[in-house]
Design an enzyme around this catalytic site. Structure first.
Site, PDB file in Angstrom:
ATOM      1  N   ASN A 217       0.771  -1.329  -0.013  1.00 30.41           N
ATOM      2  CA  ASN A 217       0.088  -0.062  -0.031  1.00 30.41           C
ATOM      3  C   ASN A 217       0.728   1.433   0.122  1.00 30.41           C
ATOM      4  OD1 ASN A 217       0.676   0.806   2.880  1.00 30.41           O
ATOM      5  ND2 ASN A 217      -0.319  -1.233   3.289  1.00 30.41           N
ATOM      6  N   ASP A 283      -4.538  -6.453   4.789  1.00 26.83           N
ATOM      7  CA  ASP A 283      -5.397  -7.216   5.198  1.00 26.83           C
ATOM      8  C   ASP A 283      -5.487  -8.600   4.605  1.00 26.83           C
ATOM      9  OD1 ASP A 283      -6.439  -5.324   6.806  1.00 26.83           O
ATOM     10  OD2 ASP A 283      -7.825  -4.519   5.371  1.00 26.83           O
ATOM     11  N   LYS A 293       9.188 -16.856 -10.808  1.00 26.00           N
ATOM     12  CA  LYS A 293       8.294 -15.844 -11.265  1.00 26.00           C
ATOM     13  C   LYS A 293       7.056 -16.206 -12.082  1.00 26.00           C
ATOM     14  CE  LYS A 293       8.711 -11.762 -14.434  1.00 26.00           C
ATOM     15  NZ  LYS A 293       9.107 -11.551 -15.798  1.00 26.00           N
ATOM     16  N   PRO A 310      -3.071 -12.013   9.707  1.00 27.44           N
ATOM     17  CA  PRO A 310      -3.103 -11.755  11.169  1.00 27.44           C
ATOM     18  C   PRO A 310      -3.573 -10.348  11.479  1.00 27.44           C
ATOM     19  CG  PRO A 310      -0.902 -12.237  10.727  1.00 27.44           C
ATOM     20  CD  PRO A 310      -1.610 -12.374   9.342  1.00 27.44           C
ATOM     21  N   ASP A 311      -4.430 -10.509  12.467  1.00 28.70           N
ATOM     22  CA  ASP A 311      -4.714  -8.962  13.098  1.00 28.70           C
ATOM     23  C   ASP A 311      -3.918  -8.883  14.234  1.00 28.70           C
ATOM     24  OD1 ASP A 311      -5.648  -6.695  14.274  1.00 28.70           O
ATOM     25  OD2 ASP A 311      -7.930  -7.281  13.619  1.00 28.70           O
ATOM     26  N   ILE A 312      -2.814  -8.106  13.711  1.00 28.60           N
ATOM     27  CA  ILE A 312      -1.502  -7.968  14.667  1.00 28.60           C
ATOM     28  C   ILE A 312      -2.064  -7.150  16.221  1.00 28.60           C
ATOM     29  CG2 ILE A 312       0.973  -7.264  15.040  1.00 28.60           C
ATOM     30  CD1 ILE A 312       0.937  -7.343  11.900  1.00 28.60           C
ATOM     31  N   PHE A 333      -3.381   2.478  14.964  1.00 30.28           N
ATOM     32  CA  PHE A 333      -3.569   3.503  14.054  1.00 30.28           C
ATOM     33  C   PHE A 333      -4.853   2.950  13.232  1.00 30.28           C
ATOM     34  CE2 PHE A 333      -0.858   7.206  13.281  1.00 30.28           C
ATOM     35  CZ  PHE A 333      -0.121   7.267  14.594  1.00 30.28           C
ATOM     36  N   LYS A 347     -13.820   0.354  15.778  1.00 30.91           N
ATOM     37  CA  LYS A 347     -12.398  -0.569  15.873  1.00 30.91           C
ATOM     38  C   LYS A 347     -11.676  -0.443  17.166  1.00 30.91           C
ATOM     39  CE  LYS A 347      -8.131  -0.713  13.066  1.00 30.91           C
ATOM     40  NZ  LYS A 347      -7.427  -0.199  12.148  1.00 30.91           N
ATOM     41  N   LYS A 351     -10.808  -4.007  18.799  1.00 26.33           N
ATOM     42  CA  LYS A 351      -9.492  -4.675  18.989  1.00 26.33           C
ATOM     43  C   LYS A 351      -9.112  -4.486  20.590  1.00 26.33           C
ATOM     44  CE  LYS A 351      -8.487  -4.021  14.604  1.00 26.33           C
ATOM     45  NZ  LYS A 351      -8.046  -4.703  13.570  1.00 26.33           N
TER      46      LYS A 351
END
Ligand SMILES: Cc1cc2nc3c(=O)[nH]c(=O)nc-3n(C[C@H](O)[C@H](O)[C@H](O)COP(=O)(O)O)c2cc1C
Length: 405
Positions: A217, A283, A293, A310-312, A333, A347, A351
């Site tokens: 990203n 995500d 390749k 994973p959702d750290i 964040f 969120k 979390k």
């Protein structure tokens, strides 16, 4: 008082005001404290104090115009002066120069330097009372304050124009003390976070597809780096987990994928006093990473199977809960392009972190890749505060101040 000025370079900007002569004494005070003093002055200031006097007192060449002989061939003066100085002090600051700075005008060396200067700037205005009270000047002063210039307001008293009122340059001791205070706060290892362990993540994760391709990203890592730099400046023992190699005076751990990042965070997160997860974690990742390749085929489309990463943040918060850890403050964040506060509230509840920093990435002049940001800080009790658009370095200071409150 602690001497924070020793071996620091202070760049003094002098403008065309009657109080210019007082700056000779200020230079002596800085020199006595062991600082290196450089002076840049406007052409108009030359009417009030001579270059020779200032060069003798500062023991350095004094700079006036943009197009004087360049001392360094590879760097114009307005850039080299910025690089060398730790702080800039504009005193006396005329109404004219204040207005130019507030509107970004750079038509002489002094205004060009201050425009390019990304370290603290103190401005000590001095002028006739009516000039000071002029609404346009007051508006420009407000603009400077909003942009984190340190304004030392003039005093009320007898003025050179034989009137009495507000407009006299503030006490030199005040300018001296403010300079020392700011340099002290910025000094490495001397700050409020001495003895604190801080772990920060930064950058967009890199999820490989094959040996040459990946999903990522636009996160630049600037916010996380600014937080790590600031925590280090304030004396913390900092570890930065980052997705691109950077040179820092503190420990960095280079990772690429969300899984690698999670491994590092879960390994040492709860040994820290503070964990700030500023990284933009993808995500999803490719279900399989090809060892070769991937070849182009005659087909017009290609399907890439993605699986959830994973959702750290959530996993660290769960680890904290399970281990009944009371010490580690966890800050997440959240970058949103719509419904910022609504999504942020959901969120933080989901979390289970202590704070959530929410920023709107749809704005063109802040957020991803920019040096600026505008954020909301939400805490787990539902309180929220707003930090207006500022440099990420300033946002970093304010976030650390808030979470260590
Ligand atoms: C004798 C004299 C004293 C002045 N004192 C001041 C002053 O204290 N503050 C101020 O803003 N302007 C003062 N001015 C006007 C400024 O010199 C003028 O606005 C000039 O354009 C400022 O240029 P600079 O900002 O490039 O230095 C004074 C002018 C004269 C002739």
């Amino acid at each position: 008082m602690q001497n924070n000025l020793k071996d620091k370079t202070i760049l003094i900007g002098i403008t065309g005001g009657i109080a210019a002569y007082k700056i000779c004494e200020l230079i002596r005070m800085y020199k006595k404290a062991g600082a290196n003093v450089k002076v840049v002055m406007t052409k108009n200031a030359l009417n009030f104090v001579t270059k020779l006097t200032l060069e003798t007192l500062s023991d350095n060449k004094v700079f006036v115009e943009n197009f004087e002989t360049q001392e360094r061939e590879y760097s114009p003066e307005h850039i080299s002066l910025c690089d060398e100085a730790d702080i800039m002090v504009i005193a006396p600051a005329s109404a004219n120069t204040i207005s130019k700075i507030a509107t970004g005008i750079c038509d002489n060396l002094l205004t060009s330097v201050v425009c390019a200067f990304n370290k603290p700037v103190i401005i000590a205005p001095a002028m006739n009372t009516n000039m000071w009270n002029n609404k346009i000047i007051q508006k420009n002063i407000s603009i400077l304050k909003e942009n984190n210039y340190h304004i030392l307001e003039p005093e009320t008293g007898e003025l050179a124009c034989k009137t009495t009122g507000k407009g006299r340059l503030c006490d030199l001791n005040l300018i001296f003390e403010k300079t020392s205070e700011i340099l002290g706060a910025n000094a490495v290892g001397s700050g409020k976070l001495k003895g604190k362990k801080v772990l920060i993540t930064a950058g967009g994760t890199i999820e490989k597809i094959d040996t040459v391709r990946y999903i990522s990203n636009f996160s630049s890592g600037k916010m996380g780096i600014a937080l790590a730099d600031e925590a280090y400046k304030q004396g913390a023992d900092v570890t930065l987990i980052i997705t691109k190699p950077v040179e820092t005076p503190y420990k960095t751990v280079y990772v690429q994928s969300a899984e690698e990042m999670q491994r590092e965070v879960l390994k040492s997160g709860l040994k820290s006093d503070l964990v700030i997860m500023a990284a933009a974690v993808a995500d999803f990742r490719a279900e399989t990473v090809s060892k070769q390749k991937i070849k182009k085929t005659s087909a017009d489309t290609m399907t890439l199977n993605l699986v959830k990463n994973p959702d750290i943040l959530k996993n660290l918060c769960e680890q904290k809960k399970k281990t009944k850890n009371k010490k580690t403050v966890i800050v997440g964040f959240c970058a949103e392009s719509e419904n910022l506060l609504k999504n942020a509230k959901e969120k933080i509840a989901k979390k289970g972190c202590d704070y959530l920093i929410a920023n709107d990435i749809s704005k063109k002049d802040s957020g991803f890749s920019s040096d600026y940001n505008e954020v909301y800080i939400l805490d787990k009790n539902g309180k929220k505060s707003h930090i207006e658009r500022s440099l990420k370095t300033v946002i970093a200071q304010k976030i650390l101040e808030k979470v260590f409150e």
